[in-house]
Design an enzyme around this catalytic site. Structure first.
Site, PDB file in Angstrom:
ATOM      1  N   GLU A  24       0.868  -1.353  -0.137  1.00 10.10           N
ATOM      2  CA  GLU A  24       0.111   0.022   0.008  1.00 10.10           C
ATOM      3  C   GLU A  24       0.834   1.181   0.092  1.00 10.10           C
ATOM      4  O   GLU A  24       0.642   2.280   0.797  1.00 10.10           O
ATOM      5  CB  GLU A  24      -0.869   0.050   1.262  1.00 10.10           C
TER       6      GLU A  24
ATOM      7  N   GLU B 243      -6.873  -7.803  -0.813  1.00  3.48           N
ATOM      8  CA  GLU B 243      -6.993  -8.158   0.644  1.00  3.48           C
ATOM      9  C   GLU B 243      -8.699  -7.685   0.817  1.00  3.48           C
ATOM     10  O   GLU B 243      -9.287  -6.544   0.777  1.00  3.48           O
ATOM     11  CB  GLU B 243      -6.575  -6.748   1.275  1.00  3.48           C
TER      12      GLU B 243
END
Ligand SMILES: *[C@@H]1O[C@H](CO)[C@@H](O)[C@H](O)[C@H]1NC(C)=O
Ligand SMILES: *[C@@H]1O[C@H](CO)[C@@H](O)[C@H](O)[C@H]1NC(C)=O
Ligand SMILES: *[C@@H]1O[C@H](CO)[C@@H](O)[C@H](O)[C@H]1NC(C)=O
Ligand SMILES: *[C@@H]1O[C@H](CO)[C@@H](O)[C@H](O)[C@H]1NC(C)=O
Ligand SMILES: *[C@@H]1O[C@H](CO)[C@@H](O)[C@H](O)[C@H]1NC(C)=O
EC number: 3.2.1.23
Length: 647
Positions: free
Chosen positions: A170, A245
């Site tokens: 991320e 995710e």
């Protein structure tokens, strides 16, 4: 960094015979950009994966948990390598026949202390983590130079289970937006793993995140809901759809209600994702436990509890839940479900109450707890400057003048990281807490001992506050005076507890001002034996803390983590059976920081057979739900808060 606790010898690997060496030459894994799928051994392939963090599950239970994941119909597991934890064992997944999607870091977030980055990186205070900062890159290069060559034989094309390797995590949500850094990692990973390896990135599903998180040559994947695939297409116009995710549950913070995400919502969304032919990783499939001091924290400062149950399909203790069976049924519509029996939920045992006795206060036991003795410094030093990275440090100074009237002891720069338990001449006075309480009134004579036991509650794991120094990180004042001339005691509690802490006897003083609220931080001990004549003991159990307030607990020297039942939502701690012994009594050590129930009457902790991580101790529910944190991703908050009816 040269004084880092990194010990290469601690890395343990399965022997090479688990590798499928005969067929290695025919094995391949790649991306078909024309047809939008992965290619495994030249054939179209889609994975259904689940996250498990090996550092959050006792090694003893790895096989049980992986088998349960296999029986749910998963093709793959996804795991992080927490750089600051230094242990890895990929061979086991191969034995069970699961593929591995490796998220190698260096940064992982994961509600893990400092997002997996070692605290010793902060020895140069101005270091810019996760960027082309030269000191940072040197440390990354050294670590990856150890980790990646060990991973190479486990790559799919080399006969192992690892199909893909994630670079960073991320990164688009981080302020640095340093493409040179991503390019550097890309080169470093290819250098160690070869050119064939499929490297990927994961980012929040918005153009904004993908702008800084994606790089040509690293396959860009996204977190979240089905609609998010449109965003992935913005960065990867061709190739397989991947949600790295997909959240099966959500994390907790101390003092906030336990997160619960309904099973039917998750099952329905999983079905939508799979029906598009997309690849998915369920985060988490089993959350596990933040043993010892490994939990992270978010800003404004709020740390995560010991349980990382996550409301995942397998509970913290690996129990099969309704969510497990619901998701298995959905997966069964797309994958062949293995026919072997599902390993059952492990039985739990209520060993009952164990009487605890006081050993002495931290101040009384200081000689044992701080064998190196104090470091003297005019101004306070941080944990990193002391080269103690976790746990507790005692800061001691003396009153510079008579303060017979209540005088404010305060931290003008909110520099108590993260909680300080304050005593004067051994008498407890109160608590300073980061972001919550910067000031208490105290009294004392000139020359009186002022003790502050400072607890590191876990480093921020996300965002620009990653550089999270611990201890007293700025000066404290007493009235108008800046306190100076500190004696700072690094505390080696874990190894002292491991070797057996002995009683110092003597009655401790109780609080002068507010006798019922605080006692000086103190150690307590108790023992219990596993009953004989009952088959299959020892079994897993949970500890309850009736009348206790906040602290840390060890069994047979194993640090189970923090307890804080008065703040919740976690009230019991998970105790895996592998730390218990039947041959002799089991030793319990408790460090209670605020107030124990041990007074005139006997006090106890209690082993029960049911977890309680869902205490509702909090007023103002809606307000707490809407807490607007910088979490690992923005979108999940929207989705989860919506699920909970926040808006
Ligand atoms: C503090 O007060 C005591 C009397 O309680 C007195 O003897 C002493 O001189 C005072 N010390 C200072 C530094 O003012
Ligand atoms: C500290 O004492 C002052 C008076 O001396 C009082 O006004 C203030 O409210 C007290 N603060 C706390 C936190 O108790
Ligand atoms: C405390 O104050 C002194 C003097 O202003 C300053 O030099 C020092 O850096 C400060 N220490 C911390 C830990 O903030
Ligand atoms: C418990 O503590 C005693 C005394 O220190 C020690 O002899 C014993 O080995 C410990 N038991 C375990 C299981 O660690
Ligand atoms: C937590 O409590 C809520 C409200 O009482 C309940 O709906 C939920 O099922 C509980 N969750 C767990 C995991 O116990």
């Amino acid at each position: 960094p040269l004084s880092s606790p990194w010990i290469p010898g601690r890395l343990k690997f399965m022997p090479g015979n688990l590798l499928d060496t005969q067929t290695a030459s025919q094995r391949s894994f790649g991306i078909d950009y024309d047809k939008n799928y992965f290619l495994k051994d030249g054939k179209p392939f889609r994975y259904i994966s689940g996250s498990i963090h090996y550092s959050r599950v006792p090694r003893y239970y790895w096989k049980d948990r992986l088998l349960k994941m296999k029986m749910a119909g998963l093709d793959a597991i996804q795991t992080y390598v927490p750089w600051n934890y230094h242990e890895f064992k990929p061979g086991l997944a191969n034995e069970i026949g699961l593929l591995v999607i490796l998220r190698a870091g260096p940064y992982i977030c994961a509600e893990w202390d400092m997002g997996g980055l070692p605290a010793w990186l902060l020895e140069r205070e101005s270091i810019i983590l996760r960027s082309s900062d030269l000191d940072y890159l040197a440390a990354v290069e050294r670590w990856m130079g150890v980790l990646l060559p060990k991973m190479k034989p486990y790559l799919y094309q080399n006969g192992g289970p690892v199909i893909m390797v994630q670079v960073e995590n991320e990164y688009g949500s981080y302020f640095a937006c340093d493409y040179d850094y991503l390019r550097y990692l890309q080169k470093l990973f290819h250098h160690h793993l070869g050119d064939e390896v499929v490297l990927f990135t994961t980012d929040g599903a918005s153009k904004h995140y993908l702008r800084c998180g994606a790089l040509q040559g690293l396959y860009a994947t996204v977190d979240f809901a089905p609609a998010a695939f449109l965003t992935q297409r913005g960065s990867e116009p061709r190739g397989p759809l991947v949600n790295s995710e997909f959240y099966t549950g959500w994390l907790d913070h101390w003092g906030h209600p336990h997160s619960v995400v309904p099973t039917n919502t998750i099952a329905k969304t999983l079905d939508e994702i799979l029906s598009r032919g997309a690849n998915v990783n369920m985060y988490m499939f089993i959350g596990g436990t933040n043993f010892a001091y490994w939990n992270g924290a978010n800003m404004p400062y709020a740390s995560q509890p010991t349980s990382y149950d996550y409301d995942a399909p397998l509970s913290e203790a690996g129990d099969l839940t309704d969510k497990y069976f619901a998701l298995r049924e959905v997966i069964g519509r797309y994958n062949h479900l293995p026919e072997d029996p599902i390993p059952p939920t492990t039985p739990k045992y209520a060993y009952g109450r164990v009487t605890m006795e006081k050993l002495g206060t931290v101040a009384e036991l200081l000689g044992d707890l701080s064998p190196s003795g104090p470091i003297r410094s005019i101004y306070p030093l941080t944990f990193v400057q002391l080269q103690q990275y976790f746990g507790f440090v005692l800061y001691r100074t003396t009153f510079p003048k008579n303060c017979s009237e209540p005088t404010p002891l305060f931290s003008p720069l909110n520099g108590v990281h993260d909680r300080a338990y304050v005593s004067v001449d051994g008498v407890p006075q109160g608590i300073l807490e980061r972001g919550k309480s910067n000031m208490i009134n105290i009294t004392g004579k000139a020359g009186a001992n002022l003790d502050m036991l400072v607890e590191n509650m876990g480093r921020v794991n996300y965002g620009r506050y990653n550089n999270d120094f611990k201890g007293l990180v700025s000066n404290l004042s007493l009235g108008q005076v800046t306190l100076i001339d500190w004696e700072i005691y690094p505390l080696d509690i874990d190894s002292v507890v491991g070797h057996g802490l002995n009683s110092k006897g003597g009655e401790s003083k109780t609080s002068g001002g507010n006798p019922s609220r605080y006692a000086a931080p103190a150690f307590y001990t108790g023992r219990f034996s596993i009953p004989s004549g009952i088959p299959d003991l020892p079994q897993d159990t949970y500890i309850k803390f009736p009348g206790w307030t906040k602290g840390q607990i060890w069994i047979n020297g194993f640090n189970l983590g923090r307890y804080w039942p008065v703040r919740g939502p976690q009230v019991t701690l998970f105790v895996p059976s592998n730390i218990l012994v039947s041959s002799s009594p089991n030793n319990i050590t408790v460090l209670e920081l605020e107030q124990s129930p041990c007074g005139i009457q006997k006090c106890a902790i209690e082993f029960v057979d049911k977890p309680d991580i869902n205490a509702t101790l909090f007023p103002g529910r809606a307000q707490l739900f809407c807490f607007w944190y910088h979490l690992c991703s923005f979108h999940v908050r929207v989705i989860l808060l919506t699920l909970r009816g926040c808006f």
